[in-house]
Design a protein around this motif. Structure first.
Motif, PDB file in Angstrom:
ATOM      1  N   GLY A  30      29.757  34.673  37.652  1.00 25.14           N
ATOM      2  CA  GLY A  30      31.003  35.279  37.150  1.00 25.14           C
ATOM      3  C   GLY A  30      31.827  35.861  38.278  1.00 25.14           C
ATOM      4  N   LYS A  31      31.143  36.484  39.239  1.00 21.90           N
ATOM      5  CA  LYS A  31      31.824  37.060  40.401  1.00 21.90           C
ATOM      6  C   LYS A  31      32.470  35.964  41.247  1.00 21.90           C
ATOM      7  CE  LYS A  31      30.210  40.890  41.892  1.00 21.90           C
ATOM      8  NZ  LYS A  31      30.353  42.194  42.507  1.00 21.90           N
ATOM      9  N   MET A  32      31.794  34.817  41.359  1.00 18.97           N
ATOM     10  CA  MET A  32      32.361  33.702  42.119  1.00 18.97           C
ATOM     11  C   MET A  32      33.613  33.170  41.425  1.00 18.97           C
ATOM     12  SD  MET A  32      31.733  32.038  44.935  1.00 18.97           S
ATOM     13  CE  MET A  32      33.305  31.440  45.454  1.00 18.97           C
ATOM     14  N   TYR A  33      33.536  33.002  40.104  1.00 19.99           N
ATOM     15  CA  TYR A  33      34.725  32.548  39.368  1.00 19.99           C
ATOM     16  C   TYR A  33      35.858  33.564  39.477  1.00 19.99           C
ATOM     17  CZ  TYR A  33      33.104  28.239  37.217  1.00 19.99           C
ATOM     18  OH  TYR A  33      32.694  26.945  37.009  1.00 19.99           O
ATOM     19  N   LEU A  34      35.525  34.849  39.412  1.00 20.91           N
ATOM     20  CA  LEU A  34      36.558  35.871  39.533  1.00 20.91           C
ATOM     21  C   LEU A  34      37.228  35.785  40.899  1.00 20.91           C
ATOM     22  CD1 LEU A  34      38.078  38.266  38.359  1.00 20.91           C
ATOM     23  CD2 LEU A  34      36.208  39.745  39.137  1.00 20.91           C
ATOM     24  N   SER A  35      36.442  35.578  41.938  1.00 18.36           N
ATOM     25  CA  SER A  35      37.039  35.448  43.274  1.00 18.36           C
ATOM     26  C   SER A  35      37.952  34.222  43.342  1.00 18.36           C
ATOM     27  CB  SER A  35      35.963  35.403  44.360  1.00 18.36           C
ATOM     28  OG  SER A  35      35.269  34.199  44.354  1.00 18.36           O
ATOM     29  N   MET A  36      37.563  33.139  42.690  1.00 26.79           N
ATOM     30  CA  MET A  36      38.419  31.937  42.683  1.00 26.79           C
ATOM     31  C   MET A  36      39.705  32.195  41.896  1.00 26.79           C
ATOM     32  SD  MET A  36      35.647  28.787  42.580  1.00 26.79           S
ATOM     33  CE  MET A  36      35.054  29.118  40.940  1.00 26.79           C
ATOM     34  N   CYS A  37      39.594  32.969  40.809  1.00 26.76           N
ATOM     35  CA  CYS A  37      40.801  33.341  40.054  1.00 26.76           C
ATOM     36  C   CYS A  37      41.743  34.154  40.932  1.00 26.76           C
ATOM     37  CB  CYS A  37      40.425  34.157  38.815  1.00 26.76           C
ATOM     38  SG  CYS A  37      39.628  33.239  37.497  1.00 26.76           S
ATOM     39  N   TYR A  38      41.180  35.116  41.661  1.00 30.81           N
ATOM     40  CA  TYR A  38      42.006  35.925  42.549  1.00 30.81           C
ATOM     41  C   TYR A  38      42.643  35.065  43.630  1.00 30.81           C
ATOM     42  CZ  TYR A  38      40.226  40.317  40.592  1.00 30.81           C
ATOM     43  OH  TYR A  38      39.921  41.364  39.767  1.00 30.81           O
ATOM     44  N   PHE A  39      41.893  34.125  44.162  1.00 29.65           N
ATOM     45  CA  PHE A  39      42.436  33.232  45.180  1.00 29.65           C
ATOM     46  C   PHE A  39      43.623  32.442  44.620  1.00 29.65           C
ATOM     47  CE2 PHE A  39      42.641  29.276  47.599  1.00 29.65           C
ATOM     48  CZ  PHE A  39      42.693  29.761  48.895  1.00 29.65           C
ATOM     49  N   LYS A  40      43.448  31.878  43.440  1.00 29.55           N
ATOM     50  CA  LYS A  40      44.529  31.088  42.831  1.00 29.55           C
ATOM     51  C   LYS A  40      45.742  31.946  42.495  1.00 29.55           C
ATOM     52  CE  LYS A  40      41.924  27.235  41.009  1.00 29.55           C
ATOM     53  NZ  LYS A  40      42.677  26.014  41.132  1.00 29.55           N
ATOM     54  N   SER A  41      45.498  33.258  42.281  1.00 26.63           N
ATOM     55  CA  SER A  41      46.593  34.188  41.975  1.00 26.63           C
ATOM     56  C   SER A  41      47.178  34.813  43.239  1.00 26.63           C
ATOM     57  CB  SER A  41      46.079  35.293  41.049  1.00 26.63           C
ATOM     58  OG  SER A  41      45.596  34.751  39.851  1.00 26.63           O
ATOM     59  N   LYS A  42      46.724  34.342  44.400  1.00 20.86           N
ATOM     60  CA  LYS A  42      47.163  34.845  45.703  1.00 20.86           C
ATOM     61  C   LYS A  42      46.818  36.320  45.907  1.00 20.86           C
ATOM     62  CE  LYS A  42      50.945  31.570  46.457  1.00 20.86           C
ATOM     63  NZ  LYS A  42      50.609  30.439  45.822  1.00 20.86           N
ATOM     64  N   MET A  43      45.746  36.761  45.253  1.00 22.11           N
ATOM     65  CA  MET A  43      45.235  38.125  45.420  1.00 22.11           C
ATOM     66  C   MET A  43      44.062  38.034  46.405  1.00 22.11           C
ATOM     67  SD  MET A  43      45.439  39.265  41.424  1.00 22.11           S
ATOM     68  CE  MET A  43      44.893  40.935  41.685  1.00 22.11           C
ATOM     69  N   TYR A  44      44.426  37.751  47.647  1.00 20.00           N
ATOM     70  CA  TYR A  44      43.431  37.384  48.643  1.00 20.00           C
ATOM     71  C   TYR A  44      42.466  38.508  49.007  1.00 20.00           C
ATOM     72  CZ  TYR A  44      46.530  33.379  49.006  1.00 20.00           C
ATOM     73  OH  TYR A  44      47.291  32.281  48.722  1.00 20.00           O
ATOM     74  N   SER A  45      42.929  39.738  49.052  1.00 22.36           N
ATOM     75  CA  SER A  45      42.005  40.823  49.408  1.00 22.36           C
ATOM     76  C   SER A  45      40.951  41.010  48.324  1.00 22.36           C
ATOM     77  CB  SER A  45      42.748  42.129  49.691  1.00 22.36           C
ATOM     78  OG  SER A  45      43.374  42.625  48.541  1.00 22.36           O
ATOM     79  N   ASP A  46      41.331  40.843  47.067  1.00 22.24           N
ATOM     80  CA  ASP A  46      40.356  40.939  45.974  1.00 22.24           C
ATOM     81  C   ASP A  46      39.371  39.774  46.029  1.00 22.24           C
ATOM     82  OD1 ASP A  46      41.326  43.320  44.783  1.00 22.24           O
ATOM     83  OD2 ASP A  46      42.920  42.187  43.801  1.00 22.24           O
ATOM     84  N   ALA A  47      39.872  38.587  46.296  1.00 19.34           N
ATOM     85  CA  ALA A  47      38.991  37.418  46.424  1.00 19.34           C
ATOM     86  C   ALA A  47      38.015  37.627  47.571  1.00 19.34           C
ATOM     87  CB  ALA A  47      39.824  36.157  46.652  1.00 19.34           C
ATOM     88  N   ASN A  48      38.522  38.124  48.685  1.00 18.19           N
ATOM     89  CA  ASN A  48      37.705  38.371  49.867  1.00 18.19           C
ATOM     90  C   ASN A  48      36.587  39.378  49.563  1.00 18.19           C
ATOM     91  OD1 ASN A  48      37.467  37.874  52.807  1.00 18.19           O
ATOM     92  ND2 ASN A  48      37.783  40.085  52.908  1.00 18.19           N
ATOM     93  N   LYS A  49      36.923  40.441  48.860  1.00 19.94           N
ATOM     94  CA  LYS A  49      35.948  41.483  48.518  1.00 19.94           C
ATOM     95  C   LYS A  49      34.781  40.900  47.730  1.00 19.94           C
ATOM     96  CE  LYS A  49      35.652  45.528  45.536  1.00 19.94           C
ATOM     97  NZ  LYS A  49      35.316  45.070  44.217  1.00 19.94           N
ATOM     98  N   HIS A  50      35.069  40.099  46.730  1.00 20.98           N
ATOM     99  CA  HIS A  50      34.005  39.531  45.901  1.00 20.98           C
ATOM    100  C   HIS A  50      33.194  38.483  46.662  1.00 20.98           C
ATOM    101  CE1 HIS A  50      34.813  41.728  42.279  1.00 20.98           C
ATOM    102  NE2 HIS A  50      36.107  41.483  42.431  1.00 20.98           N
ATOM    103  N   CYS A  51      33.848  37.709  47.489  1.00 26.43           N
ATOM    104  CA  CYS A  51      33.120  36.721  48.289  1.00 26.43           C
ATOM    105  C   CYS A  51      32.168  37.406  49.271  1.00 26.43           C
ATOM    106  CB  CYS A  51      34.085  35.812  49.040  1.00 26.43           C
ATOM    107  SG  CYS A  51      34.868  34.577  47.989  1.00 26.43           S
ATOM    108  N   LEU A  52      32.628  38.468  49.899  1.00 26.70           N
ATOM    109  CA  LEU A  52      31.761  39.217  50.812  1.00 26.70           C
ATOM    110  C   LEU A  52      30.543  39.776  50.086  1.00 26.70           C
ATOM    111  CD1 LEU A  52      34.278  41.186  53.045  1.00 26.70           C
ATOM    112  CD2 LEU A  52      32.650  39.456  53.789  1.00 26.70           C
ATOM    113  N   ASP A  53      30.773  40.293  48.898  1.00 26.09           N
ATOM    114  CA  ASP A  53      29.686  40.837  48.084  1.00 26.09           C
ATOM    115  C   ASP A  53      28.645  39.750  47.777  1.00 26.09           C
ATOM    116  OD1 ASP A  53      28.479  42.995  46.734  1.00 26.09           O
ATOM    117  OD2 ASP A  53      29.393  42.391  44.827  1.00 26.09           O
TER     118      ASP A  53
END
Length: 75
Positions: A30-53
């Motif tokens: 779910g966290k991976m999908y959320l990061s991909m959603c953030y990426f597609k929404s150009k919310m890169y810092s949020d995507a980055n945070k979840h990917c790092l986690d």
């Protein structure tokens, strides 16, 4: 949900995955999908945070690899 994500309804998918993660913080897929959603929404810092986690704490190797690949795109 995955169905919403695959259908391109990123807003709905983001909401669903965000709620899932708030209840189950270690739901790595779910966290991976959320990061991909953030990426597609150009919310890169949020995507980055979840990917790092995921890279740091997830025990599932294929998700760690996917998150690591995503981080190379984000940085």
């Amino acid at each position: 949900s995955v169905k919403a994500y695959r259908a391109g309804d990123i807003s709905s998918a983001t909401e669903t995955f965000s709620e899932l993660i708030s209840h189950e913080p270690k739901h790595w897929e779910g966290k991976m999908y959320l990061s991909m959603c953030y990426f597609k929404s150009k919310m890169y810092s949020d995507a980055n945070k979840h990917c790092l986690d995921i890279v740091q704490y997830c025990p599932v190797e294929h998700l760690k690899l996917k998150a690591h690949e995503s981080l190379t795109l984000l940085n």
